[in-house]
Design an enzyme around this catalytic site. Structure first.
Site, PDB file in Angstrom:
ATOM      1  N   ASP A 267      38.625 -40.159  -0.342  1.00 32.26           N
ATOM      2  CA  ASP A 267      39.209 -38.812  -0.335  1.00 32.26           C
ATOM      3  C   ASP A 267      38.149 -37.731  -0.464  1.00 32.26           C
ATOM      4  OD1 ASP A 267      38.807 -39.831  -3.000  1.00 32.26           O
ATOM      5  OD2 ASP A 267      39.777 -38.018  -3.741  1.00 32.26           O
ATOM      6  N   GLU A 268      38.473 -36.583   0.062  1.00 30.80           N
ATOM      7  CA  GLU A 268      37.725 -35.340  -0.194  1.00 30.80           C
ATOM      8  C   GLU A 268      36.206 -35.485  -0.083  1.00 30.80           C
ATOM      9  OE1 GLU A 268      40.646 -33.143  -3.378  1.00 30.80           O
ATOM     10  OE2 GLU A 268      39.358 -34.721  -4.165  1.00 30.80           O
TER      11      GLU A 268
END
Ligand code: TNX
Length: 454
Positions: A267-268
């Site tokens: 993620d991210e």
């Protein structure tokens, strides 16, 4: 006497009239039942636990003048029946009824972020007992992030010697030795809960980069980090040393983990270029698959179409998907995998209940009330994703603002009960506020903290 309900709501519940007061329990898990129900174990019991029928998670429970009889095809089913009984007891008696029950989804999870703040083995065991009441069966531990590395890796000792010493806000650090981790895994197993370890890669890695300068592009270690911004760290994609690190870490963690899943984050990764991200995702998939585990990744990993067949995606977008989130989630399904749904606007336990909640964050489409957490249908989120594509549901608890067990419980309860009902109960089961209130009273009696103002 008030007849209480069961949360999550069972498939079938027929009430009779009258109550039965058991005096002793027998059968598989009788020792555990004795502990939580407060009656002794005896061969000659009027509360019987019986293993019979097809394996699976279903159970039947009958309370009548003739006693209390539980039948299930597996120990897990018996465990779930005991959780139902805990919610039915009134002064040592149980209302006459017949219950037939089984879960909708195979994966019913809670995630605990032990990286932003560290939580002791005792705290994690307590959270395991908390979630077991709701028939959840997976505990995802977010073990690494920018603010701290929480799992001992024998081949890379500085990850914990240095990288575990911080947390958000300068609240101190901590980590699990491999033995601690195994203790958590074993305790969870005793509650029919499987641990899913997460090593978040290639972003969310500042604690690792600070511990091993060789993982950075210029060989200079960054400072440890105690803020809450995301997206500034990344492993060095073009360096082979990075993949030795990934291999060593994933291999050790997989070897310590009896469960089938290994969560590899994804993620991210806002500081990893789009091209680098794809290179990394492919290598990560190869290395991860070699551990023999089924990989799980946050939905952004679905940017890659080269993940191992069957990789599970964890969707943390909104119930009304934005940007590329639905397309990224679709990649996992196209590769023969399923999805775990954790829509951030309804299933994130770290989001404030309302604007006045003293703890928590408020980014995911505003606050999340109990009604919000209780009122969504998993098959109405992503196009083409129905029950068959959904492995299950998970409620994440991120801990940027949470530093104690009481704070965890306050954010989790009662919302996690609403989410557990979405994971367990049949499609279309209505949210039952009075059942939730009755469950809240049981939490109070057990000394579990909850938000009482919602
Ligand atoms: C997003 S959800 C994150 C976490 C934060 C969380 C706070 C996800 C995969 N990443 O890094 O802790 O929001 O709510």
């Amino acid at each position: 006497m008030r007849v209480t309900s069961i949360i999550p709501a069972p498939v079938l519940l027929e009430r009779g009239s009258g109550f039965f007061r058991p005096t002793a329990v027998s059968g598989p898990l009788a020792g555990y039942a004795s502990d939580v129900l407060g009656i002794p174990v005896s061969g000659d019991a009027d509360l019987t636990l019986t293993l019979a029928g097809a394996p699976g998670e279903s159970y039947t429970l009958e309370v009548s003048a003739a006693g209390i009889h539980v039948v299930a095809g597996s120990a897990a089913g018996i465990f779930y029946a005991i959780q139902s009984l805990r919610q039915l007891e009134v002064d040592g008696s149980y209302p006459h009824m017949r219950v037939g029950d089984e879960p909708r989804f195979a994966y019913r999870g809670a995630m605990l972020d032990v990286a932003r703040h560290f939580f002791s083995v005792a705290d994690v065991k307590r959270y395991i007992d908390d979630i077991a009441r709701l028939k959840l069966n997976y505990l995802h531990l977010h073990l690494t992030d920018d603010q701290g590395w929480r799992i001992e890796i024998l081949r890379w000792p500085n990850l914990t010697a240095h990288g575990s010493t911080t947390s958000v806000n300068g609240d101190g650090g901590g980590f699990y030795t491999q033995q601690d981790y195994s203790e958590i895994v074993d305790y969870a197993a005793s509650r029919f809960i499987t641990v899913v370890p997460e090593i978040d890669l290639p972003g969310h890695t500042n604690a690792a980069l600070a511990s091993y300068p060789e993982l950075t592009p210029d060989g200079v270690a960054p400072e440890l980090y105690e803020g809450i911004e995301v997206g500034f760290s990344t492993l060095t994609i073009g360096s082979e040393r990075t993949y030795e690190f990934v291999r060593d870490v994933l291999t050790e963690v997989a070897d310590l983990t009896p469960g089938p899943f290994l969560h590899v984050g994804g993620d991210e990764s806002l500081s990893t270029s789009a091209e680098d991200f794809l290179v990394f995702a492919r290598r990560l998939g190869e290395i991860g698959a070699a551990t023999g585990k089924t990989l799980i990744g946050w939905h952004e990993l679905g940017k890659s179409s080269e993940l191992p067949v069957g990789t599970i995606g964890q969707y943390w977008g909104f119930t009304a998907p934005e940007g590329d989130s639905a397309a990224e989630a679709a990649t996992f399904v196209a590769r023969g995998g399923q999805l775990i749904l954790s829509p951030a606007d309804v299933a994130y336990l770290d989001i404030k209940y309302d604007a006045s909640t003293p703890l928590g964050l408020i980014w995911a489409q505003g606050p999340t009330s109990v009604a919000d957490a209780a009122s969504w249908e998993p098959t109405e989120i992503l196009p083409g994703v129905g029950d068959a594509q959904i492995l299950g549901i998970e409620a994440p608890l991120w801990t940027e603002t949470l530093a104690t067990l009481e704070e965890l419980e306050y954010m989790a309860f009662p919302r996690i009960a609403a989410i557990a009902q979405i994971a367990w109960s049949q499609q279309g089961t209505a949210h039952d506020e009075s059942a939730l209130e009755a469950f809240g009273a049981r939490l109070d009696a057990a000394g579990v903290t909850r938000n009482r103002d919602v």
